[in-house]
Enzyme design. Sequence first.
Site, mmCIF file in Angstrom:
data_model
loop_
_atom_site.group_PDB
_atom_site.id
_atom_site.type_symbol
_atom_site.label_atom_id
_atom_site.label_comp_id
_atom_site.label_asym_id
_atom_site.label_seq_id
_atom_site.Cartn_x
_atom_site.Cartn_y
_atom_site.Cartn_z
ATOM 1 N N LYS A 4 0.825 -1.198 0.000
ATOM 2 C CA LYS A 4 0.000 0.000 0.000
ATOM 3 C C LYS A 4 0.869 1.262 0.000
ATOM 4 O O LYS A 4 0.629 2.191 -0.755
ATOM 5 C CB LYS A 4 -0.913 -0.030 1.241
ATOM 6 C CG LYS A 4 -2.102 0.873 1.145
ATOM 7 C CD LYS A 4 -3.030 0.677 2.347
ATOM 8 C CE LYS A 4 -3.774 -0.642 2.246
ATOM 9 N NZ LYS A 4 -4.597 -0.908 3.451
ATOM 10 N N ARG A 48 -3.259 3.083 8.334
ATOM 11 C CA ARG A 48 -3.577 1.799 7.692
ATOM 12 C C ARG A 48 -2.352 0.891 7.712
ATOM 13 O O ARG A 48 -1.235 1.340 7.539
ATOM 14 C CB ARG A 48 -3.943 2.021 6.214
ATOM 15 C CG ARG A 48 -5.276 2.633 5.943
ATOM 16 C CD ARG A 48 -5.477 2.699 4.423
ATOM 17 N NE ARG A 48 -6.804 3.168 4.083
ATOM 18 C CZ ARG A 48 -7.126 4.450 3.909
ATOM 19 N NH1 ARG A 48 -6.201 5.385 4.071
ATOM 20 N NH2 ARG A 48 -8.359 4.788 3.585
ATOM 21 N N GLY A 90 -7.077 -9.616 6.912
ATOM 22 C CA GLY A 90 -7.000 -10.178 8.246
ATOM 23 C C GLY A 90 -6.122 -9.351 9.153
ATOM 24 O O GLY A 90 -6.114 -9.531 10.363
ATOM 25 N N MET A 119 -4.825 -5.459 10.611
ATOM 26 C CA MET A 119 -5.623 -4.453 11.312
ATOM 27 C C MET A 119 -6.471 -3.600 10.380
ATOM 28 O O MET A 119 -6.051 -3.266 9.280
ATOM 29 C CB MET A 119 -4.708 -3.547 12.118
ATOM 30 C CG MET A 119 -5.458 -2.886 13.246
ATOM 31 S SD MET A 119 -4.542 -1.526 13.905
ATOM 32 C CE MET A 119 -4.826 -0.317 12.642
ATOM 33 N N ARG A 147 -4.660 -1.076 -5.987
ATOM 34 C CA ARG A 147 -3.895 -2.321 -5.939
ATOM 35 C C ARG A 147 -4.391 -3.232 -7.049
ATOM 36 O O ARG A 147 -5.507 -3.035 -7.557
ATOM 37 C CB ARG A 147 -4.023 -3.006 -4.578
ATOM 38 C CG ARG A 147 -5.452 -3.326 -4.217
ATOM 39 C CD ARG A 147 -5.559 -3.890 -2.815
ATOM 40 N NE ARG A 147 -6.971 -3.972 -2.448
ATOM 41 C CZ ARG A 147 -7.415 -4.134 -1.211
ATOM 42 N NH1 ARG A 147 -6.565 -4.188 -0.204
ATOM 43 N NH2 ARG A 147 -8.712 -4.204 -0.959
ATOM 44 N N HIS A 159 -6.138 -43.551 -0.979
ATOM 45 C CA HIS A 159 -6.456 -44.244 -2.226
ATOM 46 C C HIS A 159 -7.569 -43.548 -3.001
ATOM 47 O O HIS A 159 -7.436 -43.259 -4.195
ATOM 48 C CB HIS A 159 -6.856 -45.696 -1.905
ATOM 49 C CG HIS A 159 -7.239 -46.493 -3.117
ATOM 50 N ND1 HIS A 159 -8.549 -46.666 -3.505
ATOM 51 C CD2 HIS A 159 -6.490 -47.142 -4.031
ATOM 52 C CE1 HIS A 159 -8.572 -47.390 -4.611
ATOM 53 N NE2 HIS A 159 -7.340 -47.703 -4.939
ATOM 54 N N SER A 205 12.233 -42.379 -14.462
ATOM 55 C CA SER A 205 11.030 -41.627 -14.113
ATOM 56 C C SER A 205 10.917 -41.661 -12.594
ATOM 57 O O SER A 205 10.819 -42.734 -11.994
ATOM 58 C CB SER A 205 9.799 -42.260 -14.759
ATOM 59 O OG SER A 205 8.657 -41.515 -14.401
ATOM 60 N N CYS A 223 6.670 -39.045 -12.381
ATOM 61 C CA CYS A 223 5.285 -39.454 -12.569
ATOM 62 C C CYS A 223 4.552 -39.645 -11.242
ATOM 63 O O CYS A 223 3.546 -40.317 -11.191
ATOM 64 C CB CYS A 223 5.200 -40.719 -13.417
ATOM 65 S SG CYS A 223 5.984 -42.148 -12.666
ATOM 66 N N TYR A 225 10.585 -34.010 -18.425
ATOM 67 C CA TYR A 225 9.128 -33.854 -18.411
ATOM 68 C C TYR A 225 8.563 -34.179 -17.039
ATOM 69 O O TYR A 225 9.219 -34.813 -16.217
ATOM 70 C CB TYR A 225 8.464 -34.755 -19.474
ATOM 71 C CG TYR A 225 8.611 -36.231 -19.210
ATOM 72 C CD1 TYR A 225 7.679 -36.904 -18.400
ATOM 73 C CD2 TYR A 225 9.666 -36.956 -19.740
ATOM 74 C CE1 TYR A 225 7.824 -38.255 -18.136
ATOM 75 C CE2 TYR A 225 9.818 -38.310 -19.476
ATOM 76 C CZ TYR A 225 8.892 -38.954 -18.673
ATOM 77 O OH TYR A 225 9.027 -40.278 -18.400
#
Lengths: 879, 879
Positions: free
Chosen positions: B22, B92, B101, B103, B336, B452, B769, B837, B857
């Site tokens: 801010k 602020r 959350g 002040m 913002r 599972h 893998s 994987c 990958y």
Amino acid sequence: MRKRVFMFNEGGADQRSLLGGKGANLAEMTRLGLPVPPGFTVSTEACIDYYEAGREVEETLVEEIFTRLSDLEAAMDRRFGDPKEPLLVSVRSGAAVSMPGMMDTILNLGLNDETAKGLAEATQDPRFAYDCYRRLIQIFANVVMGLPIGVFEDVLDKHKEKAGVSVDSALGPDVLMEVVAEFKELVRRLAKREFPQDVREQLLLAVEAVFSSWYNNRAAVYRRIHRIAEDLGTAVNVQAMVFGNMGNDSATGVLFTRDPSSGVAAVLGEYLVNAQGEDVVAGLRTPRPIVEMADELPEAYQQLLETAQELEHHYRDMQDIEFTIERRKLFILQTRTGKRTAQAAVRIAYDLVTEGIISAEEAVGRIEPEQVEKMLHRTIDPGAEVEVLAQGLPASPGAATGVVVFDANEAERRGEAGEKVILVRPETAPDDMHGIVQAQGILTSRGGMTCHAAIVARGMGKPAVVGCDELRIDLGKKQAYARGKRLDEGEVITLDGASGKVMRGQVPLVEPDLGGEFQQVLSWGDQMRRLGVRANADTPADAALARKLGAEGIGLCRTEHMFMASDRLPAMQAMILAETEEERKAALERLLPMQKEDFKGILRAMAGYPVTIRLLDPPLHEFLPRIEELVVALGRARDDDLGASDIEEKEELLRKARALSESNPMLGFRGCRLGIVYPEMYAMQARAIFEATAELIKEGQEDIMPEIMIPLVGHAKELAVLEKVVRATAEEVKEEVGLDFPCVVGTMIEVPRSALTADEVAEHAEFFSFGTNDLTQMTFGYSRDDAEAKFLHHYLQEKVLPENPFAVLDEDGVGKLVKMAVNLGRKTRPSLKIGICGEHGGDPASIAFFHRCELDYVSCSPYRVPVARLAAARAQLAG
Amino acid sequence: MRKRVFMFNEGGADQRSLLGGKGANLAEMTRLGLPVPPGFTVSTEACIDYYEAGREVEETLVEEIFTRLSDLEAAMDRRFGDPKEPLLVSVRSGAAVSMPGMMDTILNLGLNDETAKGLAEATQDPRFAYDCYRRLIQIFANVVMGLPIGVFEDVLDKHKEKAGVSVDSALGPDVLMEVVAEFKELVRRLAKREFPQDVREQLLLAVEAVFSSWYNNRAAVYRRIHRIAEDLGTAVNVQAMVFGNMGNDSATGVLFTRDPSSGVAAVLGEYLVNAQGEDVVAGLRTPRPIVEMADELPEAYQQLLETAQELEHHYRDMQDIEFTIERRKLFILQTRTGKRTAQAAVRIAYDLVTEGIISAEEAVGRIEPEQVEKMLHRTIDPGAEVEVLAQGLPASPGAATGVVVFDANEAERRGEAGEKVILVRPETAPDDMHGIVQAQGILTSRGGMTCHAAIVARGMGKPAVVGCDELRIDLGKKQAYARGKRLDEGEVITLDGASGKVMRGQVPLVEPDLGGEFQQVLSWGDQMRRLGVRANADTPADAALARKLGAEGIGLCRTEHMFMASDRLPAMQAMILAETEEERKAALERLLPMQKEDFKGILRAMAGYPVTIRLLDPPLHEFLPRIEELVVALGRARDDDLGASDIEEKEELLRKARALSESNPMLGFRGCRLGIVYPEMYAMQARAIFEATAELIKEGQEDIMPEIMIPLVGHAKELAVLEKVVRATAEEVKEEVGLDFPCVVGTMIEVPRSALTADEVAEHAEFFSFGTNDLTQMTFGYSRDDAEAKFLHHYLQEKVLPENPFAVLDEDGVGKLVKMAVNLGRKTRPSLKIGICGEHGGDPASIAFFHRCELDYVSCSPYRVPVARLAAARAQLAG
């Protein structure tokens, strides 16, 4: 072209790997000027080439062999295959490492129909010549051509019967010529080929047979057991024959320069007159004690004694010598360092030092650590007649006799009443501990070398045979069956934990003798080693035993067994069943004074030495009855309509046991995870330790050195949290008792992650202790309880793994984590003390590795302490 | 002395970490010449100092604040606390990362009895002045002194009632003065201290209250959820007040430069005339849509639109702007980057690129990967009325409606009949698969985010709520209970897998909209990323879905599900029960054609892309009925006196199931250990793959690229043995079918030992893998099935671990093994292809790590593929 065949006078003792042990020895003896029949050695490299060429003897090697053969002919002034006065040779295998199970010796090579006749004429002894010939055919057919030996013995027996004589040597030359003819016919019929008349073909076939025997079954098994590499290859020794069977002034025999059984410094051996080497080996005739030679062949005997002395001094160790006397002339065929019993090994090493022949370092280096353990236990009297009922795995050495009991409670009852019992179970579990404690020995039908029974028995120094799968146990009937026989509860059996044999009745045992030589050799070793040796011990009795066996502290004092005792289990179960922190604390209050007394006992027994105490480790369900038992008990309680509170209590136990059950308890809620979730539990244990320490100090004990070890840490934060709990407890107790005492906190490294992040973990640890059992389980992903029976056995058999990683530390994998943890840990905290307290702490090969990793100490079960002391010294000597 | 308080015109947008978001924005807007009320910022460093000093505002900071206050007084030409024309300020909080959350704002600071009177005189508006004063007391008492807000509202309501008015602004100045007096009395009575009349004390207390709010509960929770570091601290912004409540030509409001819900490029916002900021926030009066301002305050509105445009261009993103109009003059209080829905994020990013404001890279960088997944699933209509029955863990996103079914068989039956069902179970196991396949969604009362049911559901893209422990399931009665209500089989419920809510009845759902913008943004990302993205898929349908969602191959095709189908299970069980290799081979012969068809389907769907097929992995007992079921079935068969062969068959099954049972199946006889012990099993699978490949090639398919993956390798030798089996099979098939095809063999790296010895393993692997699920289990020593409920939940709550390592890869521990394996593997084989994987393959933070490790990958469940594509692109952008 690399030289691959060497005359004996071209080599020496330092060429074992090239010439094999036997070849190097023959060369060395030749070099010393001893009466060794001349010959040559085909090198181990030639054997390796043979395999690389796809089991083919290359032409260049053939040429080289024949060139050396010419040299030998020149040296002997005889020609191989000469029909008049033929040169005969022996062919023997000889690898770099002495290895029984390889190919047998072939003697008399070079005989055929023609040369046999020549030999008969030259020696004027046709009986001798045809006896040699029939021996050659017999052994060649067996060893080179693979025919069974029995069919030849049958022919011989038939002729002996016909001639009405009882020994081979009584057969006349004509009969022997008949025997030879029948032997050749047998070869033709059974092997579908002729016994080779070409003597050079005989030689080459014999050399190839030696090469081949490198991969025969017995040799492979021997290598696996003794951890000998597969690719060393064997050498082949071709030596001019001398004859111990040239009449009654000839003989053959073996001699040990010292007694290989007791180690006493006097020659021991036996000989046979008018015989060849295989007569001694085959046991067809009974040889006579060597001392009798003093009368029969006094000059040769005197020369033999002098040569034996010379060889022992030259090789600086007890020798096992093979000799032949040909017409009164002594020939040394072979000498090698003699095998010996554990007792003899110690005695000989000690004597050689006192005789000034070897140094204390060499003495230590010559005793195999495993031999030391054997000396610590009772053994079966080697002369005893035994009835073997079954054979299992030799899980914990020593022998024990007692009555069969199939139940831990019964074992406890009878044991406390003074009866000697053997606990026989399909397998054991932590709640059998009270029975195991009272038993002389343990026998299980399931499990491997690292099952619960095996580990516990080794820890207690009790004999155990496990995985005896031919034993079928019927717990209901209290009977067991094996090999078609029945064994009832109450019958007496004897176990031999060193061989895995289960025997009926009381078998005579030999008590261990830990004489002064033994203590002296171990204490020489102690002066050499850098690695400390501690013991794993949970009771004052074990601690005292460990001290007696030379432990320099306790590396692992487990606290869970303390809760298993029947007077404590109720309090422990109350703690587990507690629903609130208050209830839990109340139960812990009851356990506190008991724990304190446990710790006082152990710390007192180890005053002056560090005692590493591991806080509670196993999953809590191990302290509850098994679920199946609870279900049964609950059903019975309901059927019998017992009081509501009793049923409720059982229901509560069952509910909790179910809640605590896990699909993989090994990876479950145990170790420091318990301490994090229930910090009051660890706080109670820490308080018990500190109060015990303070009370001992007040009693005037000095150097009480507890070290608190947090198990199963995987993340530095776990240790940070629990270190705080322990240190805060120490401060509280110091405040209360008004005196100061040390508070040392460390951790087990047994989870791979803690090894990987040891730099972070070391920020909160004053010491590390590797728990290599669990570390191996998690690094390999093997559950020790399951792996052995399910696939590990197969893996070892098929050589997928070189060793059982639970017995010998896996240096490439687990060892890498050990090294990482040592380096990372010491980077953070240079003063970090590092030890190991897994099963590997008692394994010599693993100890050598830990030495190289620069650990500070190993810890093992009390009975392994002398083994570890010696192994540590040898590791230091190995550099 | 380090400067810790900065005037707005001293800073800029690049000083977020020092001035907070801010503060940096206010400085930036000041720098741009926008109408921002002047003020100063107390830096985050001052906040950190405050905590380091033990929650104390140092004297030097106080001095610096008052120096800046003087500067502000000079700029405004008013004095703070001036009884005539006082300067008022707002205070602020503002951390570097936007964080609700913290002040609340305090307005009108600087009023006391004296200055309120002065303000009334100066503005000639006592109603306004005393309204400001009572607001200050009210908010100050609540925020700084911690008093409840309600007691003040009660006083206000009482006076409104008395005066017969309904809105605050209708109260006259006299009443407000009474209110002020009563408010001060309330403070005195409840807080036991006076409302401070010293305005400087007001300011310092307010600053300290902001500092303190950094550690309040809501802020701490928010930081934990959003992974914001604890030690950043917050800044405090002190700004001259402007007044939106100075009459009907004044107003206050908020404005989004684009629609934060849909992303449409038109301003959206609301405002209140004659009001201060907290009136909008508090919702006491209903604000009006911003477009109405065009009529009411046309000039200010025009200026606002222009400023909004300017701010969006300047910040290059949609802005969330707070403004105040004081007597027609516009002031910007704050701007913002606006929060937005997933849909809006994509739309806005796309539009900003097409408008030329940002680059494609920036667009990709602005979309959170998790937002993408939300877009792929149906969601609960936000406007729907719902009856929440229970709340569980949001295990797999998406919403589903169906009838409750408590049994997998019933689910399969109803599902196949076309009914939509929700499978409700205490937990699921592999043998529930047929029911899961037919269900719309899964609800379990047990299990964690990686149980599972959760894994399977995510893999199938089915909604799942797990670990719903307030749901009590009675399988016998086919009922469930939650929050005192009953749920019967057949009743309709709706699951929201994104929130974990279980709702009664059919709730309206919103279908996902994967519009062109979405596809375009993802494809921009595809052009940026280096990391490949594959999918885990076991069926042709999954493979097709994966392709649709952009997968470039299959990274994990499990073969075990194929054996679970009811037509295959008998053959599989016959294979397991086989006593000889012949019997086993016969059973495998029956499975071969079925396996081949499976593979043909998948390989065809993925033609042109690699398909990594993992050979059989789970322990064999998973293919047998559970032991308890067998015991029950056997008992029943005996009771019913069924045929001997039936009983025998059941006995045989039970015997085998018992023989296969393990104490730690996770570390047991599974993976390649099966392949080593039963090579014919892996050979059958390899044959099925190669025959499928050959047949597809013969059908004219091009680029069929199977890759055979050996699971659970821990030692290079295992892979060596099995590589040989696979390659020999390939040669056989090539010979038989007379054509060539590729044979690529690689391994999973999921056992710590294989990572530690990856150099040796790579000698036999063309690809690695990482199976990070198992690797995490073994590296931590956690059983995933047990850990979550038993201790992991506690660990996360108590911050013993920073993250659930099964959700986010543990870089310090498991990650170290990953890095080692990559380095060692590529050292041996530079061409080694490396992927991952495990579950982590779909987690953005983990993907960033894998990118940094230079993996080739990642592979994840099909529905995570778009997430992974975006995360991979962002990882590349992050460098």
